[in-house]
Design a protein around this motif. Structure first.
Motif, mmCIF file in Angstrom:
data_model
loop_
_atom_site.group_PDB
_atom_site.id
_atom_site.type_symbol
_atom_site.label_atom_id
_atom_site.label_comp_id
_atom_site.label_asym_id
_atom_site.label_seq_id
_atom_site.Cartn_x
_atom_site.Cartn_y
_atom_site.Cartn_z
ATOM 1 N N PRO A 133 -27.031 -57.389 5.898
ATOM 2 C CA PRO A 133 -26.629 -55.994 6.139
ATOM 3 C C PRO A 133 -25.681 -55.843 7.338
ATOM 4 C CG PRO A 133 -28.960 -56.096 5.650
ATOM 5 C CD PRO A 133 -28.491 -57.523 5.818
ATOM 6 N N HIS A 134 -25.907 -56.615 8.389
ATOM 7 C CA HIS A 134 -25.009 -56.579 9.543
ATOM 8 C C HIS A 134 -23.597 -57.017 9.139
ATOM 9 C CE1 HIS A 134 -23.312 -57.383 13.525
ATOM 10 N NE2 HIS A 134 -22.967 -58.568 13.056
ATOM 11 N N LEU A 135 -23.512 -58.100 8.386
ATOM 12 C CA LEU A 135 -22.201 -58.583 7.950
ATOM 13 C C LEU A 135 -21.500 -57.560 7.067
ATOM 14 C CD1 LEU A 135 -22.963 -62.337 7.190
ATOM 15 C CD2 LEU A 135 -21.703 -61.382 9.132
ATOM 16 N N ARG A 136 -22.246 -56.921 6.187
ATOM 17 C CA ARG A 136 -21.664 -55.906 5.303
ATOM 18 C C ARG A 136 -21.240 -54.673 6.087
ATOM 19 N NH1 ARG A 136 -26.040 -53.859 2.137
ATOM 20 N NH2 ARG A 136 -26.304 -52.630 4.010
ATOM 21 N N ASP A 137 -22.156 -54.124 6.889
ATOM 22 C CA ASP A 137 -21.917 -52.829 7.535
ATOM 23 C C ASP A 137 -21.003 -52.924 8.751
ATOM 24 O OD1 ASP A 137 -23.667 -51.847 5.631
ATOM 25 O OD2 ASP A 137 -25.375 -51.809 7.008
ATOM 26 N N LYS A 138 -21.261 -53.852 9.616
ATOM 27 C CA LYS A 138 -20.507 -53.922 10.870
ATOM 28 C C LYS A 138 -19.235 -54.756 10.742
ATOM 29 C CE LYS A 138 -23.294 -51.346 13.077
ATOM 30 N NZ LYS A 138 -22.911 -49.958 13.219
ATOM 31 N N VAL A 139 -19.369 -55.956 10.168
ATOM 32 C CA VAL A 139 -18.212 -56.843 10.140
ATOM 33 C C VAL A 139 -17.250 -56.460 9.009
ATOM 34 C CG1 VAL A 139 -17.444 -59.237 9.991
ATOM 35 C CG2 VAL A 139 -19.553 -58.687 11.209
ATOM 36 N N TRP A 140 -17.752 -56.353 7.778
ATOM 37 C CA TRP A 140 -16.842 -56.052 6.669
ATOM 38 C C TRP A 140 -16.412 -54.582 6.680
ATOM 39 C CZ3 TRP A 140 -13.258 -58.212 4.164
ATOM 40 C CH2 TRP A 140 -12.691 -57.573 3.079
ATOM 41 N N ASN A 141 -17.375 -53.658 6.625
ATOM 42 C CA ASN A 141 -17.005 -52.243 6.505
ATOM 43 C C ASN A 141 -16.294 -51.695 7.744
ATOM 44 O OD1 ASN A 141 -18.081 -52.137 3.942
ATOM 45 N ND2 ASN A 141 -19.994 -51.205 4.589
ATOM 46 N N ASP A 142 -16.805 -51.989 8.932
ATOM 47 C CA ASP A 142 -16.244 -51.393 10.147
ATOM 48 C C ASP A 142 -15.014 -52.121 10.679
ATOM 49 O OD1 ASP A 142 -18.283 -49.558 10.010
ATOM 50 O OD2 ASP A 142 -19.406 -50.354 11.710
ATOM 51 N N ILE A 143 -14.972 -53.444 10.541
ATOM 52 C CA ILE A 143 -13.892 -54.203 11.172
ATOM 53 C C ILE A 143 -12.859 -54.693 10.167
ATOM 54 C CG2 ILE A 143 -13.352 -56.279 12.524
ATOM 55 C CD1 ILE A 143 -16.177 -55.966 13.781
ATOM 56 N N LEU A 144 -13.309 -55.301 9.076
ATOM 57 C CA LEU A 144 -12.366 -55.980 8.192
ATOM 58 C C LEU A 144 -11.894 -55.163 6.996
ATOM 59 C CD1 LEU A 144 -14.002 -59.497 8.206
ATOM 60 C CD2 LEU A 144 -12.089 -58.667 9.584
ATOM 61 N N SER A 145 -12.730 -54.316 6.427
ATOM 62 C CA SER A 145 -12.304 -53.641 5.208
ATOM 63 C C SER A 145 -11.197 -52.624 5.399
ATOM 64 C CB SER A 145 -13.485 -53.025 4.458
ATOM 65 O OG SER A 145 -13.964 -51.897 5.144
ATOM 66 N N PRO A 146 -10.842 -52.247 6.629
ATOM 67 C CA PRO A 146 -9.602 -51.475 6.721
ATOM 68 C C PRO A 146 -8.421 -52.199 6.087
ATOM 69 C CG PRO A 146 -10.831 -51.209 8.733
ATOM 70 C CD PRO A 146 -11.561 -52.255 7.902
ATOM 71 N N LEU A 147 -8.592 -53.480 5.767
ATOM 72 C CA LEU A 147 -7.583 -54.172 4.977
ATOM 73 C C LEU A 147 -7.307 -53.424 3.680
ATOM 74 C CD1 LEU A 147 -8.603 -57.916 5.271
ATOM 75 C CD2 LEU A 147 -6.351 -56.990 5.750
ATOM 76 N N SER A 148 -8.346 -52.773 3.141
ATOM 77 C CA SER A 148 -8.134 -52.052 1.888
ATOM 78 C C SER A 148 -7.164 -50.890 2.084
ATOM 79 C CB SER A 148 -9.463 -51.572 1.305
ATOM 80 O OG SER A 148 -10.107 -50.707 2.227
ATOM 81 N N SER A 149 -7.217 -50.218 3.223
ATOM 82 C CA SER A 149 -6.250 -49.140 3.451
ATOM 83 C C SER A 149 -4.867 -49.715 3.726
ATOM 84 C CB SER A 149 -6.693 -48.240 4.603
ATOM 85 O OG SER A 149 -6.699 -48.952 5.820
ATOM 86 N N ILE A 150 -4.810 -50.874 4.378
ATOM 87 C CA ILE A 150 -3.531 -51.549 4.555
ATOM 88 C C ILE A 150 -2.977 -51.969 3.208
ATOM 89 C CG2 ILE A 150 -2.453 -53.665 5.445
ATOM 90 C CD1 ILE A 150 -4.195 -53.377 7.929
ATOM 91 N N ALA A 151 -3.844 -52.497 2.347
ATOM 92 C CA ALA A 151 -3.422 -52.958 1.038
ATOM 93 C C ALA A 151 -2.777 -51.838 0.228
ATOM 94 C CB ALA A 151 -4.601 -53.566 0.279
ATOM 95 N N GLN A 152 -3.278 -50.622 0.350
ATOM 96 C CA GLN A 152 -2.703 -49.499 -0.397
ATOM 97 C C GLN A 152 -1.241 -49.282 -0.011
ATOM 98 O OE1 GLN A 152 -5.321 -46.224 0.376
ATOM 99 N NE2 GLN A 152 -7.004 -47.136 -0.760
ATOM 100 N N ARG A 153 -0.867 -49.597 1.204
ATOM 101 C CA ARG A 153 0.513 -49.410 1.643
ATOM 102 C C ARG A 153 1.429 -50.460 1.038
ATOM 103 N NH1 ARG A 153 0.437 -47.765 7.540
ATOM 104 N NH2 ARG A 153 2.683 -47.901 7.311
ATOM 105 N N PHE A 154 0.867 -51.531 0.457
ATOM 106 C CA PHE A 154 1.677 -52.595 -0.129
ATOM 107 C C PHE A 154 1.631 -52.583 -1.640
ATOM 108 C CE2 PHE A 154 1.089 -54.142 4.166
ATOM 109 C CZ PHE A 154 2.339 -54.638 4.462
ATOM 110 N N ASP A 155 1.055 -51.554 -2.250
ATOM 111 C CA ASP A 155 1.025 -51.486 -3.709
ATOM 112 C C ASP A 155 2.425 -51.306 -4.245
ATOM 113 O OD1 ASP A 155 -1.678 -51.837 -3.843
ATOM 114 O OD2 ASP A 155 -2.155 -49.719 -4.026
ATOM 115 N N ALA A 156 2.687 -52.010 -5.336
ATOM 116 C CA ALA A 156 4.018 -51.914 -5.964
ATOM 117 C C ALA A 156 4.183 -50.571 -6.652
ATOM 118 C CB ALA A 156 4.205 -53.045 -6.949
#
Length: 156
Positions: A133-156
């Motif tokens: 749960p720590h890895l999911r909530d703190k590391v992935w959701n809070d720190i790393l998954s903003p990659l998903s919002s970055i990824a939206q800026r690179f959609d073709a």
């Protein structure tokens, strides 16, 4: 990432580099877009995390990620498109947990969300399962998954 590393990334981008895919820390670090006038924002990934190191007692080093993207031209400019991030879990399964003398491990990289859904199928210890749960909530959701919002800026 340390402020010196962020500053260095900005300086490298200012020299004309479009993308930095960095790594070294034994933990994953976030990505960043650096705005540039008249060009696509520069992508900087500071650290993907461990893939081949062995740190069985470090909970945060068990979560890594990989990315994939396309490179192409639009209106004469080369850029990145379809950026995707895949969170990965580093499994260090002791082959014979009942034998303290046996120090052999089955080390492998698996999809993090598969581990979240079925943790008992991957030979995780109770401690490792309790850390998910720590890895999911703190590391992935809070720190790393903003990659998903970055990824939206690179959609073709």
């Amino acid at each position: 990432p340390h402020v010196n590393i962020v500053d260095a990334a900005h300086k490298v981008i200012e020299c004309g580099v479009d993308t930095i895919l960095g790594n070294h820390p034994h933990v994953s670090q976030p990505a960043q877009l650096i705005p540039r006038t008249g060009k696509q924002d520069a992508l900087v990934i500071y650290a993907f995390g461990d893939f081949v190191s062995y740190h069985p007692d470090s909970r945060n080093s068990k979560l890594a990620y990989s990315v994939k993207f396309n490179i192409g031209k639009v209106k004469g400019s080369t850029g990145l498109f379809n950026l995707q991030a895949l969170p990965l879990y580093i499994v260090n399964q002791k082959l014979k947990p009942e034998d303290p003398e046996d120090d052999r491990f089955n080390c492998r990289i698996v999809k993090f969300f598969d581990v979240l859904e079925r943790p008992t199928e991957f030979g995780l210890t109770e401690l490792e399962i309790s850390q998910l749960p720590h890895l999911r909530d703190k590391v992935w959701n809070d720190i790393l998954s903003p990659l998903s919002s970055i990824a939206q800026r690179f959609d073709a």
